[in-house]
Design a protein around this motif. Structure first.
Motif, mmCIF file in Angstrom:
data_model
loop_
_atom_site.group_PDB
_atom_site.id
_atom_site.type_symbol
_atom_site.label_atom_id
_atom_site.label_comp_id
_atom_site.label_asym_id
_atom_site.label_seq_id
_atom_site.Cartn_x
_atom_site.Cartn_y
_atom_site.Cartn_z
ATOM 1 N N LEU A 72 1.252 -4.504 2.634
ATOM 2 C CA LEU A 72 1.454 -3.077 2.885
ATOM 3 C C LEU A 72 2.954 -2.838 2.948
ATOM 4 N N LEU A 73 3.447 -1.853 2.196
ATOM 5 C CA LEU A 73 4.873 -1.508 2.220
ATOM 6 C C LEU A 73 5.057 -0.200 2.978
ATOM 7 N N ALA A 74 5.889 -0.227 4.014
ATOM 8 C CA ALA A 74 6.161 0.975 4.802
ATOM 9 C C ALA A 74 7.658 1.255 4.783
ATOM 10 N N ASP A 75 8.060 2.238 3.994
ATOM 11 C CA ASP A 75 9.476 2.589 3.848
ATOM 12 C C ASP A 75 9.552 4.041 3.416
ATOM 13 N N ARG B 23 10.566 1.518 -1.973
ATOM 14 C CA ARG B 23 9.150 1.105 -1.982
ATOM 15 C C ARG B 23 8.727 0.668 -3.375
ATOM 16 N N ALA C 84 7.582 -3.036 -4.472
ATOM 17 C CA ALA C 84 6.237 -3.219 -5.025
ATOM 18 C C ALA C 84 6.307 -3.922 -6.380
ATOM 19 N N VAL D 65 0.309 -5.868 -3.687
ATOM 20 C CA VAL D 65 0.583 -4.707 -2.849
ATOM 21 C C VAL D 65 -0.681 -3.841 -2.824
ATOM 22 N N GLN E 261 0.891 1.580 0.229
ATOM 23 C CA GLN E 261 2.275 1.980 0.469
ATOM 24 C C GLN E 261 2.275 3.267 1.288
ATOM 25 N N CYS F 209 2.669 -6.742 6.574
ATOM 26 C CA CYS F 209 3.262 -5.412 6.403
ATOM 27 C C CYS F 209 4.773 -5.563 6.327
#
Length: 202
Positions: free
Chosen positions: A6-9, A15, A19, A30, A33, A52
């Motif tokens: 999980l990408l949190a930005d 992001r 990814a 991924v 997001q 994450c």
């Protein structure tokens, strides 16, 4: 085994780049997001990521708050903080809040992928330069109330206004600010606030 990410930005370009880079790794995928801190918990619940990658400064909720929330709820997802803000105080606060790792965004792609693998394997990963700086800098000397007062002072607001925001008397606010000024070795509340912010203490 594929590591679900999980990408949190809040920066869409960052992001997207993360990814693209991580999806090139054969053992990574991924799966979600998000661009806001207050969207992380729902994304964790719906996509069940293993790791994450979490920024610190995001709208809605900062990364430290997200880490604390995930830990309190007992979520199994491990978190690797990936941030522009390589401040020693952030490192210490993130690790205290439950982060499994902390690296800066200019970490080369192969190193970042390896950091993800190590975090997934249960190993703590910390940017070595930041770790050294954090140890040399010592712990955050400010109390929670002093941090609140300094956060409110960052925009240069007068004591009366800060007191109203924090539901405290002006005298109490002056005491907190005076103590914080002494601990930071500065001369004004705004200087103290900026000094503490630069170190990631707020």
């Amino acid at each position: 085994m594929v590591i679900r990410l999980l990408l949190a930005d809040d920066q869409a370009l960052v992001r997207g780049a993360l990814a693209a880079l991580l999806d090139l790794e054969r053992d990574m995928q991924v799966v979600a997001q998000v661009g806001r801190g207050d969207e992380v918990l729902e994304a964790v619940r719906t996509s069940s990521p293993d790791v994450c990658l979490l920024d610190i400064e995001m709208p809605g909720r900062d990364g430290i708050g997200v880490l604390e929330e995930l830990r309190q709820l007992g979520m199994p997802t491990r978190c690797l903080v990936v941030t522009t803000f390589g401040r020693p105080g952030y490192l210490r606060r993130a690790m205290d809040a439950g982060a499994s790792g902390f690296v800066v965004k200019d970490t080369p792609a192969p190193e970042l992928a390896e950091a993800v693998r190590r975090v997934h394997a249960g190993v703590r990963v910390v940017d070595p330069a930041l770790a050294t700086e954090s140890l040399l800098g010592g712990p955050n000397p400010l109390t929670e109330r002093e941090r609140e007062a300094l956060r409110a002072a960052l925009d240069g607001s007068p004591v009366q206004v800060i007191a109203g925001r924090l539901y405290l008397s002006p005298g109490t606010v002056r005491n907190y600010l005076s103590s914080a000024i002494g601990k930071t070795g500065t001369t004004t509340r705004v200087e103290a606030a900026r000094f503490a912010e630069d170190r990631g203490w707020l």
